[in-house]
Structures are given as structure tokens and as C-alpha cells.
Enzyme design. Structure first.
Site, PDB file in Angstrom:
ATOM      1  N   LYS A 252       0.725  -0.960  -0.051  1.00  0.00           N
ATOM      2  CA  LYS A 252      -0.019  -0.172   0.039  1.00  0.00           C
ATOM      3  C   LYS A 252       0.814   1.257   0.016  1.00  0.00           C
ATOM      4  CE  LYS A 252      -3.538   2.397   2.518  1.00  0.00           C
ATOM      5  NZ  LYS A 252      -4.420   2.432   3.786  1.00  0.00           N
TER       6      LYS A 252
ATOM      7  N   LYS B 276      -2.057  -1.522  -4.064  1.00  0.00           N
ATOM      8  CA  LYS B 276      -2.807  -0.304  -3.902  1.00  0.00           C
ATOM      9  C   LYS B 276      -2.107   0.952  -3.900  1.00  0.00           C
ATOM     10  CE  LYS B 276      -5.936   1.857  -0.610  1.00  0.00           C
ATOM     11  NZ  LYS B 276      -6.338   1.960   0.694  1.00  0.00           N
TER      12      LYS B 276
HETATM   13  C1  PBG Z   1      -7.206   3.471   5.411  1.00  0.00           C
HETATM   14  C2  PBG Z   1      -7.830   3.334   3.904  1.00  0.00           C
HETATM   15  C3  PBG Z   1      -7.406   4.171   2.945  1.00  0.00           C
HETATM   16  C4  PBG Z   1      -7.968   3.518   1.776  1.00  0.00           C
HETATM   17  C5  PBG Z   1      -8.568   2.451   2.245  1.00  0.00           C
HETATM   18  N1  PBG Z   1      -8.215   2.163   3.326  1.00  0.00           N
HETATM   19  C6  PBG Z   1      -6.837   5.603   2.833  1.00  0.00           C
HETATM   20  C7  PBG Z   1      -5.472   5.913   3.330  1.00  0.00           C
HETATM   21  O1  PBG Z   1      -4.867   5.026   3.689  1.00  0.00           O
HETATM   22  O2  PBG Z   1      -5.251   7.204   4.014  1.00  0.00           O
HETATM   23  C8  PBG Z   1      -7.957   4.527   0.307  1.00  0.00           C
HETATM   24  C9  PBG Z   1      -9.085   3.786  -0.462  1.00  0.00           C
HETATM   25  C10 PBG Z   1      -9.299   4.737  -1.721  1.00  0.00           C
HETATM   26  O3  PBG Z   1      -8.665   5.753  -1.941  1.00  0.00           O
HETATM   27  O4  PBG Z   1     -10.357   4.675  -2.226  1.00  0.00           O
HETATM   28  N2  PBG Z   1      -6.384   2.928   6.118  1.00  0.00           N
END
Ligand code: PBG
Length: 335
Positions: A205, A261
Site C-alpha cells: 500500500k 494499492k
Molecule cells: C485507510 C484506507 C485508505 C484507503 C483504504 N483504506 C486511505 C488511507 O490510507 O489514507 C483508500 C481507498 C481509496 O482511496 O479509495 N487505511
């Protein structure tokens, strides 16, 4: 030049276009397909004054109420989409330093899981495990001495995973990027006999600006802590070897599925992950990817439906078996 070559009537002899010339041939030589089985719909839920409010930066997407999300889930199930991923908007007064609401068995996520499982038991439910919706600073973990504390955060994540599993969540999805959380969560689940609850780990991520609209949806946009970005735990977009290490660790710690992601800017990561590991690989076409397509389509600059197909197909071609996408419902209707 051989006699044969000199007599050869046309040039070139290898014509790639033969395989593209007619619709039927394009169909039979097609290497990748997108099906409903490849789609997961993320949805937002809340209680209180933001119920049924639309998210400005994500046209067409709203924060459901506990009531409307059940109908939404039925609709999604009836379209043939196998699973949803639920995210909460937590009222500001319930957010605090210790993210206590994240481990409240009666929080909106647990209530939502139970309601949906009651009326739509065969729809798969995926829940994020991370503290950002519940902390007053919007970070995914607990802040101690101006640092996101890895091990303290994991203790809470394990409890969060447990209450979600108890409520009926099928797949626990840690998205926090703390080290060692997959193993800890697996042990915690097994200890309470949730041996069939799966773990989908957000392994690679990235610290991405593509999450902007999602943070508006959750109301975590204005992180006011002095550590004002997530770069100390989410990955540097410059790195790819590091993604392989992250994935390998999560597999060894017991992840059932791993996630990359965002998706479109990280197709190379999906591809090397697919080539390197035998585990199912999911990709998340995140909020910013959705909003960019929406915005350009609304201006008439691109063809929305074609772009969605093309982007999702490219994610599959790279090697993802399943895609979390806010377009899941729209695309399911046209598949
Ligand atoms: C939080 C989380 C995020 C997303 C999914 N879970 C955002 C972040 O890490 O700030 C992003 C999903 C999206 O942008 O559609 N843990």
C-alpha cells in the site's frame, strides 16, 4: 532471395491485423476478460447527520445509512457481485486518540455486518482493519511521542479484527501497514476459533495522493497531527523491490490474499507480484482513480464506460484476479 519469395504476391506475409479483422476472431484470440467475479464494491456507511450524504469529490457515491446500506447490499448481490468492502464515516465526537470506537462491538461497522448478513447471507463482506476512521488525527495507528506506534497499534488492530469476525465479517483486511500485524491478527483470530475468517492483506500500500477523495468520504482529510502524512508507514511510490519484501512477509505471516494499492499507477507491481508468488492478488482502483475518470467523463472529454473497461482490463492483464472498484455496480450492469 528464393524463388518462392520473389513470387510471393503480397507483402508483408505476417499480417497481425488478420487476427483483428473481424469481431469473431477478436473474440477467439482475446487473452484476458473481465467478469463479474472479478469485482468488489467498496461502500461507505455512517450514522447521524451525514447519513445519505453524497461525497463531493466522488460523484455518485454516498455514505449510506444502516437502513439504505442493506438495500444497497441486496442490489449489489442481485447484480452478481461476489463481495463488498465496507468503510465507516465516524461522527467526530466518537473519534479520539485511542480509537476506542474501533473496538466497540456495537460500532457502525459491526452493526452493518450483522444487518447485511441477516438479509443477504451469501454476499461476501470485507472489512478494513486500520484506525484512521476512528482516530481524531486521521492516522492509521496510535500516536505515541509523535510517532505512529507499531506494536501498540497492533494490539488494537487485533481487537478490531476480532469484533468484526464475531459480527460475521468474512474477510479481514488490514490496511494499516504496521509491521507484523498479519501474524498477530491470524493468531488472535485462531485463538478465538475464527479459523475460517480470511485475511486479505494490503501488503503493498503506497503513500499515495490518489486516496484524497476517500479521505473526504471518511472525514480524515485534515490530519492535524504534526506527523502530517502517512509516509512513515505507507510505501514510497519510488520502490518496487520493497513491495516484494512486504508481500513475502505477509504471505509468511499467514495472509490468504494480498492487495496492491492504488492500481493503475502500480501495474508493474501487480505484474511482478503475480510472477513472484502463487497467492491470489487483488488490486484496489482507489478513490482518486475513480474521481479522475468521473471528472473527465462529466466534461465529455473521455468515454466513461470505455475508459472504465479499459482500466479494469489493464489491471486484470497485469495479474490481479480481483479488483476493488467504485465502478463495480456500474460495470456489473453492462457485463
Ligand atoms: C485507510 C484506507 C485508505 C484507503 C483504504 N483504506 C486511505 C488511507 O490510507 O489514507 C483508500 C481507498 C481509496 O482511496 O479509495 N487505511
Amino acid at each position: 532471395m528464393t524463388k518462392f519469395e520473389s513470387q510471393y504476391p503480397s507483402f508483408p506475409s505476417i499480417r497481425m491485423r488478420r487476427n483483428r479483422m473481424k469481431k469473431f476472431v477478436r473474440r477467439i484470440v482475446s487473452e484476458n476478460t473481465l467478469t463479474i467475479n472479478n469485482l468488489i464494491q467498496p461502500i461507505f456507511v455512517t450514522e447521524g447527520k451525514f447519513e445519505n450524504t453524497y461525497i463531493d469529490s466522488m460523484p455518485g457515491i454516498k455514505r449510506h445509512s444502516l437502513y439504505s446500506i442493506v438495500n444497497e447490499a441486496k442490489e449489489i448481490y442481485n447484480l452478481g457481485i461476489p463481495a463488498i468492502a465496507i468503510f465507516p464515516y465516524i461522527p467526530k465526537e466518537l473519534r479520539n486518540e485511542n480509537a476506542l470506537e474501533s473496538i466497540n462491538e456495537n460500532n457502525i461497522i459491526c452493526k452493518t455486518i450483522k444487518e447485511i448478513k441477516n438479509s443477504c447471507p451469501d454476499l461476501g463482506i470485507i472489512c478494513d482493519v486500520a484506525l484512521d476512521p476512528y482516530t481524531n488525527h486521521g492516522h492509521d495507528g496510535i500516536v505515541i511521542n509523535n510517532e505512529i506506534n507499531n506494536d501498540k497499534t497492533i494490539e488494537i488492530l487485533c481487537e478490531q479484527a476480532l469484533i468484526q469476525a464475531k459480527a460475521g465479517c468474512d474477510i479481514i483486511a488490514p490496511s494499516d501497514m504496521m509491521d507484523g500485524r498479519v501474524k498477530s491478527i491470524r493468531l488472535a483470530l485462531d485463538k478465538k476459533n475464527y479459523i475460517n475468517t480470511s485475511i486479505l492483506s494490503y501488503s503493498a500500500k503506497y503513500a499515495s495522493s490518489f486516496y484524497g477523495p476517500f479521505r473526504e468520504a471518511l472525514g480524515t482529510k485534515n490530519i492535524k497531527n504534526s506527523i502530517n502524512n502517512k509516509k512513515s508507514y505507507q510505501m514510497d511510490p519510488a520502490n518496487s523491490h520493497e513491495a516484494l519484501r512486504e508481500i513475502r512477509l505477509d504471505i509468511n505471516e499467514g495472509a490468504d490474499i494480498i492487495m496492491i494499492k492504488p492500481a493503475i499507477s502500480y501495474l508493474d507491481i501487480i505484474k511482478i507480484a503475480k510472477q513472484s508468488f502463487e497467492i491470489p492478488i487483488f488490486a484496489y482502483q482507489v478513490s482518486g482513480e475513480y474521481s479522475m475518470i468521473k471528472a473527465a467523463s462529466e466534461k465529455g472529454w473521455i468515454n466513461e464506460k470505455n475508459i472504465i473497461f479499459e482500466s479494469l482490463l489493464s489491471i486484470k492483464r497485469a495479474g490481479a484476479s480481483c479488483i476493488l472498484t467504485y465502478f463495480a455496480k456500474d460495470i456489473a450492469k453492462s457485463l
